[in-house]
Design a protein around this motif. Structure first.
Motif, mmCIF file in Angstrom:
data_model
loop_
_atom_site.group_PDB
_atom_site.id
_atom_site.type_symbol
_atom_site.label_atom_id
_atom_site.label_comp_id
_atom_site.label_asym_id
_atom_site.label_seq_id
_atom_site.Cartn_x
_atom_site.Cartn_y
_atom_site.Cartn_z
ATOM 1 N N LEU A 71 0.897 -1.194 -0.060
ATOM 2 C CA LEU A 71 0.084 0.009 0.074
ATOM 3 C C LEU A 71 1.132 1.340 -0.001
ATOM 4 C CD1 LEU A 71 -2.802 1.431 0.432
ATOM 5 C CD2 LEU A 71 -2.479 1.145 2.713
ATOM 6 N N SER A 72 1.035 1.942 -1.284
ATOM 7 C CA SER A 72 1.742 3.120 -1.304
ATOM 8 C C SER A 72 0.740 4.278 -1.235
ATOM 9 C CB SER A 72 2.592 2.879 -2.456
ATOM 10 O OG SER A 72 3.386 3.912 -2.605
ATOM 11 N N GLY A 73 1.101 5.178 -2.237
ATOM 12 C CA GLY A 73 0.156 6.523 -2.557
ATOM 13 C C GLY A 73 0.423 7.114 -3.555
ATOM 14 N N ALA A 74 -0.554 7.897 -4.125
ATOM 15 C CA ALA A 74 -0.841 8.358 -5.324
ATOM 16 C C ALA A 74 0.346 9.397 -5.664
ATOM 17 C CB ALA A 74 -2.138 9.282 -5.413
ATOM 18 N N PHE A 75 0.851 9.898 -4.607
ATOM 19 C CA PHE A 75 1.821 11.092 -5.105
ATOM 20 C C PHE A 75 3.375 10.580 -4.570
ATOM 21 C CE2 PHE A 75 -2.017 13.229 -3.750
ATOM 22 C CZ PHE A 75 -2.275 14.148 -4.834
ATOM 23 N N VAL A 76 3.666 9.464 -4.469
ATOM 24 C CA VAL A 76 4.739 8.711 -4.209
ATOM 25 C C VAL A 76 5.563 9.030 -5.377
ATOM 26 C CG1 VAL A 76 6.094 6.744 -3.899
ATOM 27 C CG2 VAL A 76 4.086 7.261 -2.332
ATOM 28 N N GLU A 77 7.030 9.095 -5.183
ATOM 29 C CA GLU A 77 7.769 9.595 -6.374
ATOM 30 C C GLU A 77 9.153 8.612 -6.463
ATOM 31 O OE1 GLU A 77 9.109 10.071 -9.676
ATOM 32 O OE2 GLU A 77 7.296 11.392 -9.013
ATOM 33 N N PRO A 78 9.055 7.516 -7.399
ATOM 34 C CA PRO A 78 10.110 6.569 -7.449
ATOM 35 C C PRO A 78 11.334 7.348 -8.035
ATOM 36 C CG PRO A 78 8.373 5.618 -8.611
ATOM 37 C CD PRO A 78 7.898 7.200 -7.972
ATOM 38 N N ASP A 79 11.155 8.235 -8.846
ATOM 39 C CA ASP A 79 12.338 8.791 -9.483
ATOM 40 C C ASP A 79 13.006 9.998 -8.554
ATOM 41 O OD1 ASP A 79 14.121 10.437 -11.226
ATOM 42 O OD2 ASP A 79 12.592 10.995 -12.416
ATOM 43 N N GLN A 80 14.245 9.404 -7.949
ATOM 44 C CA GLN A 80 14.899 10.208 -6.748
ATOM 45 C C GLN A 80 15.502 11.534 -7.409
ATOM 46 O OE1 GLN A 80 14.785 8.948 -3.629
ATOM 47 N NE2 GLN A 80 13.251 8.147 -4.565
#
Length: 181
Positions: A71-80
């Motif tokens: 369970l993550s989130g809509a605004f999570v950003e994998p691109d560091q």
């Protein structure tokens, strides 16, 4: 189903491993909105490593894989490297967890299916405040019943998509609840 609490997170004794080692799926829904790296990143990644080490050997004739649903989130950003103006550290931190979870699934693809769900706002209950929020924000929010129906379906049927966006969660959750009526 067996439920592990946060107190059980790590380390897990052999007795608890015995209770969960034959599980078909796990929904990892532990996290915080702050910069708690232990809870947001180290626990889920360490659990995946430990669980994979305790899984029974693949059984002949068993075609399903273990499903780890994060369970993550809509605004999570994998691109560091992406510039973010809203909660940048939190979003990138959870992005690391997403990326490493997906990589783990790829390394263990014969027995492990990693799925990441990214709901946006989740409405719990039928309060006036939630009704107003749902009216104003519409499909930007998902009712907890819709999310639950979607996750239950995901546990049973899996997904072609590894990262599942909010709009898919809302649409499929509503569809499943409508079918159940």
């Amino acid at each position: 189903p067996y439920t592990l609490s946060l107190h059980d997170a790590l380390p897990i004794c052999d007795e608890k491993w015995e209770k969960i080692r034959d599980a078909d799926a796990m929904v990892w829904a532990i996290g915080t909105y702050d910069l708690n790296e232990a809870v947001n990143t180290r626990y889920p990644l360490a659990f995946q490593d430990a669980f994979a080490a305790h899984m029974p050997a693949p059984q002949q004739g068993k075609t399903s894989k273990f499903r780890f649903i994060l369970l993550s989130g809509a605004f999570v950003e994998p691109d560091q490297s992406r510039t973010l103006f809203f909660l940048p550290e939190q979003r990138r931190g959870k992005g690391v967890t997403e990326t490493k979870t997906i990589e783990f699934g790829e390394r263990h693809r014969e027995v492990w299916e990693a799925l990441v769900i990214r709901p946006s706002g989740i409405l719990v209950g039928n309060s006036l405040r939630n009704s107003v929020a749902a009216f104003v924000l519409g499909t930007m929010l998902v009712r907890v019943e819709e999310l639950g129906a979607f996750v239950a379906d995901l546990v049973v049927n899996g997904s072609e998509e590894t990262v599942i966006k909010h709009s898919t969660i809302v649409e499929r959750g509503r569809e499943l609840l409508h079918e159940a009526e």
